[in-house]
Write a protein that holds these residues in place. Structure first.
Motif, PDB file in Angstrom:
ATOM      1  N   GLN A   1       9.271  -5.227  -4.486  1.00 27.90           N
ATOM      2  CA  GLN A   1       9.919  -5.152  -5.807  1.00 27.90           C
ATOM      3  C   GLN A   1       9.897  -6.545  -6.460  1.00 27.90           C
ATOM      4  O   GLN A   1       9.611  -6.679  -7.651  1.00 27.90           O
ATOM      5  CB  GLN A   1      11.358  -4.655  -5.681  1.00 27.90           C
ATOM      6  N   VAL A   2      10.211  -7.563  -5.672  1.00 28.30           N
ATOM      7  CA  VAL A   2      10.217  -8.934  -6.196  1.00 28.30           C
ATOM      8  C   VAL A   2       8.821  -9.315  -6.700  1.00 28.30           C
ATOM      9  O   VAL A   2       8.660  -9.874  -7.786  1.00 28.30           O
ATOM     10  CB  VAL A   2      10.709  -9.912  -5.101  1.00 28.30           C
ATOM     11  N   ARG A   3       7.811  -8.978  -5.908  1.00 27.00           N
ATOM     12  CA  ARG A   3       6.438  -9.289  -6.342  1.00 27.00           C
ATOM     13  C   ARG A   3       6.095  -8.561  -7.639  1.00 27.00           C
ATOM     14  O   ARG A   3       5.406  -9.108  -8.511  1.00 27.00           O
ATOM     15  CB  ARG A   3       5.436  -8.881  -5.261  1.00 27.00           C
ATOM     16  N   THR A   4       6.568  -7.317  -7.771  1.00 28.24           N
ATOM     17  CA  THR A   4       6.290  -6.554  -8.998  1.00 28.24           C
ATOM     18  C   THR A   4       6.950  -7.228 -10.202  1.00 28.24           C
ATOM     19  O   THR A   4       6.333  -7.394 -11.256  1.00 28.24           O
ATOM     20  CB  THR A   4       6.816  -5.108  -8.857  1.00 28.24           C
ATOM     21  N   LEU A   5       8.212  -7.625 -10.024  1.00 20.13           N
ATOM     22  CA  LEU A   5       8.932  -8.287 -11.124  1.00 20.13           C
ATOM     23  C   LEU A   5       8.210  -9.592 -11.512  1.00 20.13           C
ATOM     24  O   LEU A   5       8.119  -9.931 -12.696  1.00 20.13           O
ATOM     25  CB  LEU A   5      10.379  -8.572 -10.712  1.00 20.13           C
ATOM     26  N   ARG A   6       7.692 -10.286 -10.498  1.00 15.05           N
ATOM     27  CA  ARG A   6       6.954 -11.527 -10.792  1.00 15.05           C
ATOM     28  C   ARG A   6       5.649 -11.220 -11.514  1.00 15.05           C
ATOM     29  O   ARG A   6       5.263 -11.933 -12.442  1.00 15.05           O
ATOM     30  CB  ARG A   6       6.674 -12.290  -9.496  1.00 15.05           C
ATOM     31  N   ALA A   7       4.996 -10.123 -11.098  1.00  8.84           N
ATOM     32  CA  ALA A   7       3.738  -9.761 -11.762  1.00  8.84           C
ATOM     33  C   ALA A   7       3.963  -9.442 -13.234  1.00  8.84           C
ATOM     34  O   ALA A   7       3.065  -9.584 -14.060  1.00  8.84           O
ATOM     35  CB  ALA A   7       3.105  -8.568 -11.055  1.00  8.84           C
ATOM     36  N   LEU A   8       5.201  -9.023 -13.548  1.00  3.66           N
ATOM     37  CA  LEU A   8       5.532  -8.722 -14.941  1.00  3.66           C
ATOM     38  C   LEU A   8       6.033  -9.963 -15.683  1.00  3.66           C
ATOM     39  O   LEU A   8       6.453  -9.881 -16.835  1.00  3.66           O
ATOM     40  CB  LEU A   8       6.598  -7.615 -14.991  1.00  3.66           C
ATOM     41  N   GLY A   9       6.039 -11.100 -14.993  1.00  7.20           N
ATOM     42  CA  GLY A   9       6.328 -12.362 -15.663  1.00  7.20           C
ATOM     43  C   GLY A   9       7.690 -12.971 -15.380  1.00  7.20           C
ATOM     44  O   GLY A   9       8.013 -14.048 -15.885  1.00  7.20           O
TER      45      GLY A   9
ATOM     46  N   LEU B   1       8.252  -9.026 -18.812  1.00  6.65           N
ATOM     47  CA  LEU B   1       9.433  -9.751 -18.325  1.00  6.65           C
ATOM     48  C   LEU B   1       9.207 -11.271 -18.367  1.00  6.65           C
ATOM     49  O   LEU B   1       9.923 -12.024 -17.700  1.00  6.65           O
ATOM     50  CB  LEU B   1       9.802  -9.290 -16.902  1.00  6.65           C
ATOM     51  N   ARG B   2       8.215 -11.703 -19.162  1.00  5.92           N
ATOM     52  CA  ARG B   2       7.984 -13.146 -19.320  1.00  5.92           C
ATOM     53  C   ARG B   2       9.268 -13.767 -19.881  1.00  5.92           C
ATOM     54  O   ARG B   2       9.936 -13.173 -20.725  1.00  5.92           O
ATOM     55  CB  ARG B   2       6.815 -13.339 -20.291  1.00  5.92           C
ATOM     56  N   ASN B   3       9.626 -14.922 -19.384  1.00  5.79           N
ATOM     57  CA  ASN B   3      10.835 -15.647 -19.810  1.00  5.79           C
ATOM     58  C   ASN B   3      12.138 -15.030 -19.314  1.00  5.79           C
ATOM     59  O   ASN B   3      13.200 -15.501 -19.655  1.00  5.79           O
ATOM     60  CB  ASN B   3      10.934 -15.771 -21.342  1.00  5.79           C
ATOM     61  N   GLU B   4      12.046 -13.933 -18.532  1.00  9.38           N
ATOM     62  CA  GLU B   4      13.284 -13.378 -17.971  1.00  9.38           C
ATOM     63  C   GLU B   4      13.583 -14.079 -16.646  1.00  9.38           C
ATOM     64  O   GLU B   4      12.697 -14.327 -15.835  1.00  9.38           O
ATOM     65  CB  GLU B   4      13.160 -11.860 -17.735  1.00  9.38           C
ATOM     66  N   ARG B   5      14.876 -14.356 -16.438  1.00 10.69           N
ATOM     67  CA  ARG B   5      15.347 -15.002 -15.206  1.00 10.69           C
ATOM     68  C   ARG B   5      16.214 -13.990 -14.468  1.00 10.69           C
ATOM     69  O   ARG B   5      17.301 -13.641 -14.941  1.00 10.69           O
ATOM     70  CB  ARG B   5      16.136 -16.265 -15.541  1.00 10.69           C
TER      71      ARG B   5
ATOM     72  N   HIS C   1       0.824  -1.197   0.000  1.00 16.45           N
ATOM     73  CA  HIS C   1       0.000   0.000   0.000  1.00 16.45           C
ATOM     74  C   HIS C   1       0.866   1.257   0.000  1.00 16.45           C
ATOM     75  O   HIS C   1       0.495   2.289  -0.567  1.00 16.45           O
ATOM     76  CB  HIS C   1      -0.902  -0.030   1.240  1.00 16.45           C
ATOM     77  N   GLU C   2       2.028   1.154   0.653  1.00 15.51           N
ATOM     78  CA  GLU C   2       2.926   2.310   0.743  1.00 15.51           C
ATOM     79  C   GLU C   2       3.802   2.471  -0.503  1.00 15.51           C
ATOM     80  O   GLU C   2       4.625   3.376  -0.568  1.00 15.51           O
ATOM     81  CB  GLU C   2       3.833   2.170   1.982  1.00 15.51           C
ATOM     82  N   MET C   3       3.670   1.551  -1.447  1.00 22.97           N
ATOM     83  CA  MET C   3       4.539   1.586  -2.621  1.00 22.97           C
ATOM     84  C   MET C   3       3.719   1.666  -3.906  1.00 22.97           C
ATOM     85  O   MET C   3       3.705   0.748  -4.721  1.00 22.97           O
ATOM     86  CB  MET C   3       5.464   0.356  -2.592  1.00 22.97           C
ATOM     87  N   PRO C   4       3.060   2.811  -4.102  1.00 17.69           N
ATOM     88  CA  PRO C   4       2.128   2.928  -5.232  1.00 17.69           C
ATOM     89  C   PRO C   4       2.816   2.992  -6.599  1.00 17.69           C
ATOM     90  O   PRO C   4       2.184   2.668  -7.609  1.00 17.69           O
ATOM     91  CB  PRO C   4       1.396   4.246  -4.940  1.00 17.69           C
ATOM     92  N   VAL C   5       4.075   3.408  -6.644  1.00 11.22           N
ATOM     93  CA  VAL C   5       4.732   3.500  -7.956  1.00 11.22           C
ATOM     94  C   VAL C   5       4.966   2.093  -8.506  1.00 11.22           C
ATOM     95  O   VAL C   5       4.634   1.793  -9.666  1.00 11.22           O
ATOM     96  CB  VAL C   5       6.048   4.303  -7.861  1.00 11.22           C
ATOM     97  N   LEU C   6       5.508   1.207  -7.657  1.00 12.85           N
ATOM     98  CA  LEU C   6       5.672  -0.186  -8.092  1.00 12.85           C
ATOM     99  C   LEU C   6       4.306  -0.796  -8.409  1.00 12.85           C
ATOM    100  O   LEU C   6       4.149  -1.527  -9.396  1.00 12.85           O
ATOM    101  CB  LEU C   6       6.368  -1.000  -6.996  1.00 12.85           C
ATOM    102  N   GLY C   7       3.321  -0.464  -7.574  1.00 10.67           N
ATOM    103  CA  GLY C   7       1.973  -0.981  -7.803  1.00 10.67           C
ATOM    104  C   GLY C   7       1.432  -0.530  -9.155  1.00 10.67           C
ATOM    105  O   GLY C   7       0.814  -1.308  -9.892  1.00 10.67           O
ATOM    106  N   GLY C   8       1.727   0.720  -9.498  1.00  2.94           N
ATOM    107  CA  GLY C   8       1.272   1.258 -10.779  1.00  2.94           C
ATOM    108  C   GLY C   8       1.928   0.544 -11.954  1.00  2.94           C
ATOM    109  O   GLY C   8       1.280   0.281 -12.976  1.00  2.94           O
ATOM    110  N   ILE C   9       3.217   0.221 -11.784  1.00  2.35           N
ATOM    111  CA  ILE C   9       3.919  -0.505 -12.857  1.00  2.35           C
ATOM    112  C   ILE C   9       3.303  -1.906 -13.022  1.00  2.35           C
ATOM    113  O   ILE C   9       3.063  -2.370 -14.136  1.00  2.35           O
ATOM    114  CB  ILE C   9       5.425  -0.596 -12.529  1.00  2.35           C
ATOM    115  N   ALA C  10       3.044  -2.551 -11.889  1.00  2.93           N
ATOM    116  CA  ALA C  10       2.457  -3.897 -11.953  1.00  2.93           C
ATOM    117  C   ALA C  10       1.110  -3.854 -12.670  1.00  2.93           C
ATOM    118  O   ALA C  10       0.834  -4.673 -13.545  1.00  2.93           O
ATOM    119  CB  ALA C  10       2.301  -4.467 -10.546  1.00  2.93           C
TER     120      ALA C  10
END
Lengths: 406, 397
Positions: free
Chosen positions: B58-66, B40-44, B22-31
């Motif tokens: 941040q990790v959850r955001t990267l995962r949300a992007l695949g 980021l599908r297929n990115e390791r 909730h405190e990180m709306p910029v990452l939330g907006g990207i997700a």
């Protein structure tokens, strides 16, 4: 009359020199030699007592000088008279029209029969003329530019045009843009507003357009005096910085309706336009501390006004509509130069030390490649250390830094 | 690495992570913006960073992007163990525990680099730990399309290496420069000192060593808290700015004799060491806010003085003369080690810059070496940060 003026100018120059220990020390370093012998300098930079100290240093270094202030309101006539009495060619006077300013700039550029070898510029006024007709200035070895706007313009030009001569950008150094812009102009702007209006700052809503090095300095100082500060700016990054410094950020159209005092500090023309003036708060004081006279659209103000009265030498009062009053300081020119005495000599000491060192080292260089040149970081550090030492401040420095500043 | 997982505590950080999100709306907006495109599908991604609530988002955001993630700690002293345990449900590898040995931390770095059979395709690094290991290993760099390093210390280390991969200098991101360093870190260091010592600030003398982006913020905020601020700085330009901001600049050895609190934020190596301890005031507090634990030479102090506990996060050292010196967090970065770190809303901006830079920069064909962040991603992030601060960017003129 002109003797009296010159005498007053000599006194002002002596006082400025005493407050400029770094520049004076640079002058002492080459005493007895003439590192600029044979150089013909065309200069365009506000003709204040501090500039006078720089001009004398360049003259003492052996240069032949033609100079103009390049500004409608900033020329100090007594300093000009003093320098003329010493045989230095000075063009222009206080209270010129823009057309006159431009004419004096061209006279300065054409003053040396064989053409200038060095240009010292402020706002790329001379440089622009040279770039438009480079073949006419074949003897020109290099130029310096000291304003943010001038440097930005030159960088833009360099993207799609070859710069035929070396140009030193003596602006993007800490000792210029922080010391001069933030602290120097920040203070002298408030000083100008106070001298012109005599207003109490505490409790006023003070709007600053632009939150660069100058705008931030003005905002910090206005807040320090108890004003509620609103910032208007166009860059997102700047808006973030201002917000985190605790200032309210608003669009100008809204801010101008709340501001008791509004000061432009953007370096760009046409900031306060007719549509803003129509929304201005009754009693607002408008002034400009940006680069030129064009930040506030004075013509639009005159066109909107039903009445215009010169309240004092510095303040023009316009009545808009039935009864709304707008006061403009110094015809929209630089408020710190029009209503106060410009940046403190101690600040210009640092700016002109950079300028002098840049000119001296470029003149000594065997070959400078055409194009834009930045001030080397070690010159910046060296000037800062010289200034700290002159102020009696000691800090931990490396041997190399001390050697550079010695 | 043998990590103890207590099933009962396994999800204990979930409510905190909910608040952090909730405190990180910029990452939330990207997700939200990219959730359906999965750029980021297929990115390791091999990620080295503090194991904290903020990095977890941040990790959850990267995962949300695949993306797939393998994550190791960037410090021995900063891991939030509950966050690690919770995140083990979400990513295949999370390596690190609070108080781990440097050797164990290095093992985590190697584990992360070897986690993906095809090798990592992207690297998010801190202190250049992954990138140094990658280059020392001799091979394994072929799979890496892009990396980002977020500390000045790490970038400094990378400057002296022959890089095989493109590395974005995310230390220079807009979030770090404008928000994280001068406001986030500055505030959280002062907050940590107050929380750990429970002392009064007003009237005390604080020495700030280093007047860079962090030190400038600390000095300004400290003045507001009623501290008398001294500054020690080796760059004349910064010393001049400190002076013009009204702070007393002194040579380090003189300032150390006056200070009651010494805060090191130079980011560039040893500051307070052997010959200085005899100069310090009795009961002085030494705090390091730089990323590396090398700004205060705690080992030298330990070798010559008698150690005693004062409070959690605070140890005392009694010199032969009877003088006592207090050291916070054993000289480790104090706000992350014994405080609650940068506010999540600040880390939001720093991490968002990295995520956006990976999204927009990974296929930009950058050559090996150090690179600035892509202009397009910085401009997008600036707008999102401004909006998160309540600035109406459409109205800026």
């Amino acid at each position: 009359m002109s003797d009296e003026l010159a005498t007053s100018g000599h006194v002002a120059l002596a006082r400025a020199a005493a407050d400029m220990p770094v520049l004076s020390a640079i002058g002492e370093e080459f005493r007895g030699t003439a590192p600029l012998a044979g150089a013909r300098i065309a200069g365009c930079l506000h003709l204040t007592k501090e500039t006078g100290v720089l001009i004398r240093l360049l003259r003492n270094a052996g240069a032949d000088i033609a100079w103009t202030g390049g500004d409608e309101v900033s020329t100090q006539d007594d300093v000009a008279a003093a320098l003329r009495s010493e045989g230095i060619t000075i063009f222009g006077h206080r209270g010129m029209t823009t057309a006159q300013v431009n004419a004096e700039i061209m006279r300065t550029l054409g003053s040396h029969a064989a053409g200038p070898t060095i240009i010292i510029d402020n706002g790329a006024r001379l440089i622009r003329a040279v770039l438009d007709a480079p073949e006419a200035y074949r003897k020109l070895r290099f130029a310096t530019e000291k304003t943010t706007e001038g440097c930005a313009e030159l960088r833009l030009r360099a993207q799609d045009q070859t710069i035929p001569l070396p140009i030193l950008l003596v602006n993007d150094v800490v000792t210029k843009w922080e010391v001069d812009n933030t602290y120097g102009t920040g203070q002298s702007t408030l000083d100008g507003i106070l001298r012109a209006t005599g207003k109490l700052i505490a409790g006023k809503t003070f709007c600053v357009c632009g939150y660069g090095h100058v705008g931030r300095g003005v905002a910090m100082r206005a807040a320090g005096q108890g004003a509620r500060v609103i910032i208007c700016c166009r860059s997102t990054a700047t808006a973030i910085r201002a917000t985190l410094d605790g200032f309210q950020v608003l669009p100008l159209a809204q801010a101008i309706g709340r501001a008791d005092i509004l000061c432009t500090a953007t370096g760009r023309p046409g900031i306060v336009k007719a549509e803003h003036l129509a929304a201005a708060k009754d009693g607002i004081v408008l002034c400009n501390t940006g680069h030129s006279v064009t930040e506030i659209d004075v013509a639009a103000l005159q066109a909107l006004a039903t009445e215009s009265v010169a309240e004092t030498e510095l303040i023009q009062r316009y009545t808009l509509g039935e009864a709304r009053q707008v006061r403009l300081i110094g015809r929209g020119g630089l408020v710190n130069l029009a209503a106060a005495t410009g940046n403190p000599s101690e600040v210009m000491d640092v700016t002109f030390a950079n300028q002098a060192l840049s000119v001296l080292s470029a003149a000594a260089a065997v070959k400078l490649s055409p194009g834009l040149h930045e001030v080397p970081q070690d010159q910046d550090e060296s000037v800062a250390l010289r200034k700290l030492t002159a102020m009696g401040i000691r800090c931990d420095t490396s041997k190399e830094q001390r050697r550079n500043a010695a | 690495m043998n990590q103890q997982v207590d099933p009962e505590h396994r999800q204990s950080a979930l409510p905190r992570l909910e608040r952090a999100a909730h405190e990180m709306p910029v990452l939330g907006g990207i997700a939200d913006r990219y959730r359906s495109d999965l750029p980021l599908r297929n990115e390791r991604i091999a990620l080295c960073g503090h194991i904290t609530e903020a990095t977890a988002i941040q990790v959850r955001t990267l995962r949300a992007l695949g993306a797939e993630i393998a994550w190791c700690a960037s410090s021995t002293s900063t891991t939030d163990d509950a966050v690690r345990e919770t995140m083990m449900d979400e990513v295949a590898l999370v390596s690190g525990s609070r108080g781990m040995s440097p050797k164990a931390m290095q093992k985590g770095v190697e584990q992360v680099l070897s986690h993906f059979s095809a090798g990592p395709s992207l690297i998010l690094d801190e202190g250049a730990r992954l990138l140094r290991a990658l280059h020392q290993n001799g091979d394994g760099a072929e799979s890496v399309k892009l990396a980002a390093e977020k500390t000045p210390e790490g970038i400094h280390a990378l400057q002296s290496m022959i890089l095989k991969v493109p590395v974005l200098m995310s230390d220079l991101s807009i979030g770090k420069r404008l928000v994280d360093n001068p406001h986030g870190t500055a505030q959280s260091l002062l907050d940590t000192i107050a929380a750990v010592t429970r002392g009064l600030f007003a009237g005390k003398t604080l020495l700030v060593c280093g007047y860079g982006r962090v030190g400038t913020g600390i000095a300004a905020k400290a003045r507001g808290l009623g501290l008398r601020v001294l500054v020690a700085e080796t760059r004349p330009t910064r010393a001049l700015i400190a002076t013009l901001n009204g702070f007393e600049v002194l040579p380090l050895v003189e300032a150390l004799q006056q200070a009651q609190i010494v805060l090191t934020v130079t980011g560039s190596g040893p500051v307070v060491g052997g010959e200085h301890f005899a100069l310090l005031r009795h009961d002085v507090l030494l705090v390091n806010g730089g990323h590396l634990p090398n700004e205060i030479d705690v080992a030298a102090l330990r070798a010559t003085a008698e150690e005693y506990p004062i409070a959690p996060g605070l140890r005392g050292y009694r010199l032969g003369s009877g003088k006592c010196i207090q050291v916070m967090a054993d000289g480790n970065i104090a706000n992350l080690s014994v405080g609650s770190g940068n506010p999540n809303e600040v880390m939001d901006m720093t991490f968002a810059s990295q995520v956006m830079a990976l999204v927009l920069g990974r296929n930009a064909g950058l050559g090996p070496g150090l690179h600035a962040l892509p202009d397009a991603s910085e401009a997008a992030i600036a707008r999102m940060i401004a909006e998160s601060l309540g600035i109406d960017t459409a109205e800026l003129v």
